[in-house]
Scaffold this motif. Structure first.
Motif, PDB file in Angstrom:
ATOM      1  N   ASP A  79      15.239  12.603  -3.649  1.00 14.75           N
ATOM      2  CA  ASP A  79      14.803  13.928  -4.069  1.00 14.75           C
ATOM      3  C   ASP A  79      15.356  14.954  -3.095  1.00 14.75           C
ATOM      4  OD1 ASP A  79      13.611  15.795  -5.691  1.00 14.75           O
ATOM      5  OD2 ASP A  79      11.571  15.483  -4.952  1.00 14.75           O
ATOM      6  N   VAL A  80      15.431  16.190  -3.552  1.00 18.05           N
ATOM      7  CA  VAL A  80      15.843  17.313  -2.713  1.00 18.05           C
ATOM      8  C   VAL A  80      14.749  18.371  -2.785  1.00 18.05           C
ATOM      9  CG1 VAL A  80      17.535  19.139  -2.331  1.00 18.05           C
ATOM     10  CG2 VAL A  80      18.297  16.876  -3.073  1.00 18.05           C
ATOM     11  N   ALA A  81      14.247  18.795  -1.625  1.00 19.40           N
ATOM     12  CA  ALA A  81      13.192  19.805  -1.567  1.00 19.40           C
ATOM     13  C   ALA A  81      13.504  20.786  -0.449  1.00 19.40           C
ATOM     14  CB  ALA A  81      11.833  19.151  -1.337  1.00 19.40           C
ATOM     15  N   THR A  85      17.085  16.546   1.950  1.00 19.10           N
ATOM     16  CA  THR A  85      17.264  15.366   1.107  1.00 19.10           C
ATOM     17  C   THR A  85      16.349  14.251   1.589  1.00 19.10           C
ATOM     18  OG1 THR A  85      19.579  15.916   0.657  1.00 19.10           O
ATOM     19  CG2 THR A  85      18.917  13.635   0.306  1.00 19.10           C
ATOM     20  N   PHE A  86      15.597  13.684   0.655  1.00 14.95           N
ATOM     21  CA  PHE A  86      14.650  12.608   0.957  1.00 14.95           C
ATOM     22  C   PHE A  86      15.162  11.314   0.322  1.00 14.95           C
ATOM     23  CE2 PHE A  86      12.353  16.445   1.576  1.00 14.95           C
ATOM     24  CZ  PHE A  86      11.374  16.185   2.521  1.00 14.95           C
ATOM     25  N   ASP A  87      15.390  10.304   1.157  1.00 11.30           N
ATOM     26  CA  ASP A  87      15.873   9.009   0.686  1.00 11.30           C
ATOM     27  C   ASP A  87      14.844   7.932   0.990  1.00 11.30           C
ATOM     28  OD1 ASP A  87      18.564   9.353  -0.446  1.00 11.30           O
ATOM     29  OD2 ASP A  87      19.096  10.073   1.558  1.00 11.30           O
ATOM     30  N   ALA A  88      14.696   7.015   0.036  1.00 15.33           N
ATOM     31  CA  ALA A  88      13.748   5.902   0.165  1.00 15.33           C
ATOM     32  C   ALA A  88      14.520   4.624   0.467  1.00 15.33           C
ATOM     33  CB  ALA A  88      12.952   5.751  -1.123  1.00 15.33           C
ATOM     34  N   THR A 104      18.338  17.240   6.888  1.00 16.20           N
ATOM     35  CA  THR A 104      18.125  18.678   6.833  1.00 16.20           C
ATOM     36  C   THR A 104      19.331  19.375   6.200  1.00 16.20           C
ATOM     37  OG1 THR A 104      19.147  19.159   8.972  1.00 16.20           O
ATOM     38  CG2 THR A 104      16.822  18.471   8.993  1.00 16.20           C
ATOM     39  N   PRO A 105      19.184  20.638   5.813  1.00 19.08           N
ATOM     40  CA  PRO A 105      20.337  21.380   5.294  1.00 19.08           C
ATOM     41  C   PRO A 105      21.502  21.430   6.267  1.00 19.08           C
ATOM     42  CG  PRO A 105      18.304  22.545   4.779  1.00 19.08           C
ATOM     43  CD  PRO A 105      17.931  21.416   5.691  1.00 19.08           C
TER      44      PRO A 105
END
Length: 282
Positions: A79-81, A85-88, A104-105
């Motif tokens: 996901d991107v918030a 960027t969030f990776d599992a 982070t950006p």
């Protein structure tokens, strides 16, 4: 999200566009609007839309070497918030923890490791962040009646600022069981859409359904129960025959586009189909 092993070959031909889908009572229906393809090795595990409308893909080839060396050998639906960027990540079958990496950006990556609770499965199928960027939702493999909720690393001030231990905050209890959720994404503060790889037809009549999870209120750090219903079966169309596999799902809040991935069988598995949808009123 189980590991996907690829065979060599090529994608054969384009697939026909599907008809409009069924919808939950009182909601606009989701109509299929197009099909794209992603290289499965580099983009077959999941996708996420950025603020500019471009897409981020994840696949087995996306795992950095340093994380592979640490034992993180599987990556889930991202996901991107707020530009992060969030990776599992998950490890081998003997793993006692799972990991979320946040980039982070500016490109700096921080690792947040969650030690498994008693009874928790090692799978880390996806990461999705609530619209207020305070909560990270994830899920396990197999039959489940919950989604896991964590404070969103970096964006929730309750988390350490440079990586470290990440404890589960609470859970979303589901009012009915689900199986093999590969990805979820928020559509609103109180609604998630989840892609299931369940081909049994046991819990829902659709095979490999897109599920809708409605919450009575936005996530607030307290336990909550979600109402689950199946919207429609995700497409399984290919010139190749065999077993399909549902993968990631993404909702682009800016364009209103929903996307869901399906890996076709056999030699066609080298390219993942990405189906796009828009909500329409009849």
């Amino acid at each position: 999200m189980r590991r996907q092993f690829l065979t060599s070959g090529c994608l054969l031909g384009a697939l026909a566009l599907g008809a409009g889908t069924a919808s939950a009572a009182g909601d606009p229906r989701w109509a299929e609007t197009g099909t794209a393809y992603a290289d499965t090795l580099g983009g077959g595990q999941g996708l996420a839309s950025r603020a500019d409308g471009s897409l981020l893909y994840r696949g087995l080839a996306s795992i950095p070497l340093d994380l592979r060396i640490k034992g993180w050998n599987h990556i889930g639906d991202p996901d991107v918030a707020r530009g992060h960027t969030f990776d599992a990540y998950q490890g081998p079958d003997t793993a006692t923890s799972k990991m979320f990496a946040v980039t982070t950006p500016a490109g700096k990556r921080y690792e947040y490791v969650h030690q498994l609770n008693p009874g928790e499965k090692l799978n880390n199928s996806f990461a999705t962040v609530s619209p207020d960027a305070q909560w990270l939702v994830s899920g396990e493999w197999g039959e489940q009646r919950r989604l896991q909720v964590f404070p969103a690393p970096l964006l929730n001030p309750a988390t350490p600022p440079t990586g470290g231990d990440l404890k589960e905050a609470w859970q979303i209890t589901l009012d009915k069981p689900v199986r093999d959720i590969q990805g979820c994404d928020f559509v609103t503060d109180t609604r998630l859409l989840c892609a299931s790889n369940d081909a049994t037809g046991t819990f829902f009549p659709e095979i490999r359904p897109l599920l809708q999870v409605d919450l009575p209120r936005k996530l607030d750090g307290q336990p909550i129960t979600g109402t689950v219903q199946s919207l429609f079966a995700l497409p399984q169309r290919s010139v190749c025959t065999g077993t399909f596999e549902t993968e990631g799902v993404d909702y682009d809040v800016n364009s209103g586009t929903l996307r869901a991935q399906m890996i076709p069988p056999g030699v066609c598995a080298v390219a993942t189909a990405v189906y796009a949808y828009k909500q329409v009123k009849d």
